[in-house]
Design an enzyme around this catalytic site. Structure first.
Site, mmCIF file in Angstrom:
data_model
loop_
_atom_site.group_PDB
_atom_site.id
_atom_site.type_symbol
_atom_site.label_atom_id
_atom_site.label_comp_id
_atom_site.label_asym_id
_atom_site.label_seq_id
_atom_site.Cartn_x
_atom_site.Cartn_y
_atom_site.Cartn_z
ATOM 1 N N SER A 77 0.806 -1.233 0.000
ATOM 2 C CA SER A 77 0.000 0.000 0.000
ATOM 3 C C SER A 77 0.835 1.277 0.000
ATOM 4 O O SER A 77 0.310 2.359 -0.249
ATOM 5 C CB SER A 77 -0.926 0.013 1.212
ATOM 6 O OG SER A 77 -2.065 -0.736 0.919
ATOM 7 N N LYS A 80 0.604 3.387 -3.009
ATOM 8 C CA LYS A 80 -0.609 4.148 -3.351
ATOM 9 C C LYS A 80 -0.383 5.661 -3.480
ATOM 10 O O LYS A 80 -0.826 6.259 -4.465
ATOM 11 C CB LYS A 80 -1.727 3.837 -2.354
ATOM 12 C CG LYS A 80 -2.266 2.408 -2.496
ATOM 13 C CD LYS A 80 -3.193 2.029 -1.349
ATOM 14 C CE LYS A 80 -3.732 0.609 -1.520
ATOM 15 N NZ LYS A 80 -4.462 0.142 -0.326
ATOM 16 N N TYR A 204 -2.494 -3.439 -10.706
ATOM 17 C CA TYR A 204 -2.381 -2.929 -9.334
ATOM 18 C C TYR A 204 -1.454 -3.822 -8.497
ATOM 19 O O TYR A 204 -0.620 -3.329 -7.722
ATOM 20 C CB TYR A 204 -3.784 -2.839 -8.707
ATOM 21 C CG TYR A 204 -3.775 -2.698 -7.210
ATOM 22 C CD1 TYR A 204 -3.389 -1.500 -6.604
ATOM 23 C CD2 TYR A 204 -4.133 -3.774 -6.384
ATOM 24 C CE1 TYR A 204 -3.365 -1.382 -5.218
ATOM 25 C CE2 TYR A 204 -4.117 -3.655 -5.007
ATOM 26 C CZ TYR A 204 -3.725 -2.471 -4.429
ATOM 27 O OH TYR A 204 -3.689 -2.354 -3.073
ATOM 28 N N TYR A 256 -4.693 3.627 7.216
ATOM 29 C CA TYR A 256 -5.854 2.747 7.338
ATOM 30 C C TYR A 256 -6.880 3.436 8.245
ATOM 31 O O TYR A 256 -7.151 4.614 8.079
ATOM 32 C CB TYR A 256 -5.446 1.351 7.852
ATOM 33 C CG TYR A 256 -4.442 0.676 6.945
ATOM 34 C CD1 TYR A 256 -4.752 0.414 5.616
ATOM 35 C CD2 TYR A 256 -3.187 0.328 7.402
ATOM 36 C CE1 TYR A 256 -3.835 -0.201 4.766
ATOM 37 C CE2 TYR A 256 -2.271 -0.295 6.567
ATOM 38 C CZ TYR A 256 -2.596 -0.547 5.249
ATOM 39 O OH TYR A 256 -1.685 -1.139 4.425
ATOM 40 N N VAL A 274 1.159 -3.440 4.147
ATOM 41 C CA VAL A 274 1.071 -4.699 4.896
ATOM 42 C C VAL A 274 2.393 -5.446 5.025
ATOM 43 O O VAL A 274 2.497 -6.337 5.859
ATOM 44 C CB VAL A 274 0.031 -5.676 4.303
ATOM 45 C CG1 VAL A 274 -1.373 -5.247 4.597
ATOM 46 C CG2 VAL A 274 0.254 -5.898 2.835
HETATM 47 N N1 GLU Z 1 -1.465 -5.757 -2.217
HETATM 48 C C1 GLU Z 1 -2.173 -5.594 -0.997
HETATM 49 C C2 GLU Z 1 -3.656 -5.641 -1.243
HETATM 50 O O1 GLU Z 1 -4.138 -4.923 -2.053
HETATM 51 C C3 GLU Z 1 -1.764 -4.321 -0.370
HETATM 52 C C4 GLU Z 1 -2.441 -4.132 0.899
HETATM 53 C C5 GLU Z 1 -1.790 -3.128 1.807
HETATM 54 O O2 GLU Z 1 -0.579 -2.959 1.870
HETATM 55 O O3 GLU Z 1 -2.577 -2.488 2.508
HETATM 56 O O4 GLU Z 1 -4.371 -6.400 -0.635
#
Ligand code: GLU
Length: 436
Positions: A77, A80, A204, A256, A274
Site C-alpha cells: 500500500s 498508493k 495494481y 488505514y 502490509v
Molecule cells: N497488495 C495488498 C492488497 O491490495 C496491499 C495491501 C496493503 O498494503 O494495505 O491487498
C-alpha cells in the site's frame, strides 16, 4: 573542505549525533514483539518478522539510517500515494477527482464500497481508490505491461535507483486476489474503470510488488516533502502542486483506520503497507521510512508506529508545531549616510512579508532613500515577491527613493505593482564592516 587544525595535538573527526540517535531509537523498540505479520498470502505469512530498520532523508539530500535499512520488501500500500501522484501529474486534478475522492473512508482498506453519492471510491489510499487510480496511469488504453513500466520507472526516479519486482510475491498475491477482483468488478460495473477486472488487478498487484528498502523509501517520500525534486539526484520528478495534494491525502487517509489518531499523536503525513513499511514526510524538512513487519489490528507496523511516535515527540517533528517563519524577517534597520537600509533575512513568504510591511509602515524614516538589503535572504516565494513589489511601490509613492541590494538575485523577476522595477544597487556603504 576541511580546515587545517590550528591547535597542536591529535583531534578526531566531528561526527553527527543523528545516526547514534536513530540506533538508540531502534534499541528502544526492539523488544516489542506484539502484532503479527500479514497472513493473507503465504509469501507474507512466512516473512521474517524480526527486521527493524529506519532511514531519514533530508530535503538537502542527506541520508541517516540505522538497522535493517537495506533489507528489501514490497511496497504494497505504500505504492498508493506515489501512484496517485503519478496520476495527478499525468492527468491533472480534474480528471483524477472525477475518478476518486479524497475523504477518509473510515472503513477497512479492502472494503467493497463506494461513496454513496458519487459512486466513486472514497480516496486513493483504499484498494478501490488505488485500483481506479492505477487505471488512469499511461492512459486508459495502455497495456498492463506499459502501465506497470511507467509506474516502476517513476518509483525508480523517486528512489534514485532502478527498482524491480518481487515476482514470486506478486504471483502468490494474484492467486489470492478474490477480494481485489471483487473490488475491480464493482468498479467496472459502475463505469469507474474500463479494463477487465483481471487486468486491473494484475496491474495494481504488480504496482504493489515493486521492491524497495527503507533507505529507498526515505528518499522517495522526501521527494514529496521537497516539492517533487529528488533530494539526492536533484531530478525534478513531480510538480509541487501534485506533492502538496498527495501529502494532504496521506495526512487524512494514509494510516488505514487509524488516520485521525495518527495525525493527533504523530502529526506526520504518512502511509503504511502490509509488508511492514511505514513512510512519512514533513514538507520542506525530511522524509522518514521504517521497516518492521509485525502489524497491529489496523494493519500498521507496531514498531514502526512506535518509532514515528518517538521521533515526532523527541525531535519536535509534529506538523502542527508552529514554525515562526516570518517573525524575524527584518534583521535590522540601519542608517548609512543618505540611505536607510532595511536588512531582511531568512525565507520571505506571506508571513515574513507581512512582518516586513508592518515594520516599515510603523516607522518614520529620515533618510531620502530606502534600500532593501536581501543579502541574508535565503528564498523568496511567489507571494513574498508580489508583496515586496507592492511594498516598494508604496515606499516610492510615499515620497522616498527606493533601491534593492540583491547580489544573489533572490528577487529575480520582481516587478512593482505598477509594472516598473526597483533600481538595483551595485554595492552598499558600510557592507564590508557589517560582514566582518
Ligand atoms: N497488495 C495488498 C492488497 O491490495 C496491499 C495491501 C496493503 O498494503 O494495505 O491487498
Amino acid at each position: 573542505m576541511r580546515r587545517r587544525n590550528r591547535y597542536p595535538g591529535a583531534v578526531q573527526e566531528i561526527t553527527s549525533p543523528i545516526p547514534q540517535y536513530l540506533s538508540a531509537l531502534l534499541d528502544a523498540v526492539r523488544d516489542e514483539q506484539s502484532g503479527h505479520v500479514a497472513d493473507y498470502i503465504p509469501e507474507l505469512a512466512s516473512a521474517d518478522p524480526n527486521p527493524l530498520g529506519i532511514a531519514m532523508c533530508t530535503v538537502s539530500g542527506r541520508i541517516y539510517s540505522a538497522g535493517d535499512c537495506d533489507v528489501p520488501f514490497t511496497l504494497q500500500s505504500i505504492s498508493k500515494p506515489f501512484a496517485y501522484a503519478l496520476a495527478l501529474q499525468e492527468r491533472g486534478i480534474e480528471t483524477v477527482m472525477a475518478t476518486v475522492g479524497m475523504e477518509p473512508s473510515g472503513e477497512a482498506f479492502n472494503e467493497l464500497s463506494l461513496d454513496g453519492k458519487s459512486n466513486l471510491p472514497m480516496n486513493p489510499m483504499i484498494n478501490a481508490g488505488a485500483i481506479a487510480v492505477n487505471q488512469l496511469i499511461n492512459g486508459e488504453d495502455s497495456t498492463v505491461e506499459d502501465r506497470v513500466e511507467v509506474i516502476r520507472s517513476l518509483m525508480s526516479d523517486l528512489a534514485g535507483r532502478d527498482l524491480g519486482f518481487n515476482e514470486s510475491l506478486c504471483y502468490s498475491e494474484l492467486d489470492h486476489a478474490d477480494r481485489n477482483l471483487s473490488i475491480a468488478h464493482m468498479l467496472r460495473s459502475y463505469g469507474v474503470i474500463r479494463d477487465t477486472a483481471h487486468d486491473a488487478v494484475l496491474s495494481y498487484t504488480r504496482q504493489c510488488a515493486i521492491e524497495t528498502t527503507a533507505r529507498d523509501l526515505a528518499a522517495m517520500v522526501a521527494t514529496l516533502g521537497n516539492g517533487g525534486v529528488q533530494p539526492i539526484t536533484g531530478k525534478r520528478v513531480l510538480d509541487p502542486d501534485v506533492c502538496r495534494l498527495t501529502m494532504a491525502v496521506m495526512s487524512s487517509a494514509g494510516m488505514y483506520d487509524a488516520a485521525g489518531r495518527w495525525m493527533a499523536r504523530v502529526g506526520i503525513p504518512a502511509k503504511s503497507g502490509v509488508s511492514g513499511g511505514l513512510i512519512g514526510t514533513l514538507p520542506g524538512q525530511l522524509g522518514i521510512a521504517t521497516f518492521s513487519p509485525r502489524l497491529d489490528q489496523e494493519g500498521n507496523s507496531v514498531r514502526g508506529t512506535m518509532l514515528f511516535e518517538k521521533l515526532s515527540q523527541q525531535m519536535g517533528l509534529h506538523l502542527m508545531n508552529p514554525l515562526p517563519v516570518g517573525v524575524h524577517a527584518v534583521r535590522a534597520i540601519e542608517e548609512r549616510g543618505e540611505d536607510t537600509v532595511i536588512v531582511l533575512q531568512g525565507m520571505i513568504n506571506f508571513s515574513a512579508a507581512e512582518s516586513i510591511i508592518h515594520e516599515i509602515s510603523t516607522r518614520d524614516f529620515s533618510a531620502h532613500r530606502l534600500v532593501l538589503d536581501v543579502t541574508r535572504v535565503v528564498q523568496v516565494d511567489g507571494v513574498g515577491k508580489r508583496m515586496l513589489g507592492s511594498t516598494l511601490l508604496r515606499m516610492r509613492r510615499a515620497g522616498y527613493d527606493i533601491g534593492v541590494y540583491d547580489p544573489e538575485k533572490r528577487l529575480l523577476g520582481l516587478v512593482l505593482s505598477d509594472g516598473t522595477r526597483a533600481p538595483r544597487l551595485k554595492g552598499l556603504k558600510g557592507l564590508k564592516e557589517r560582514l566582518r
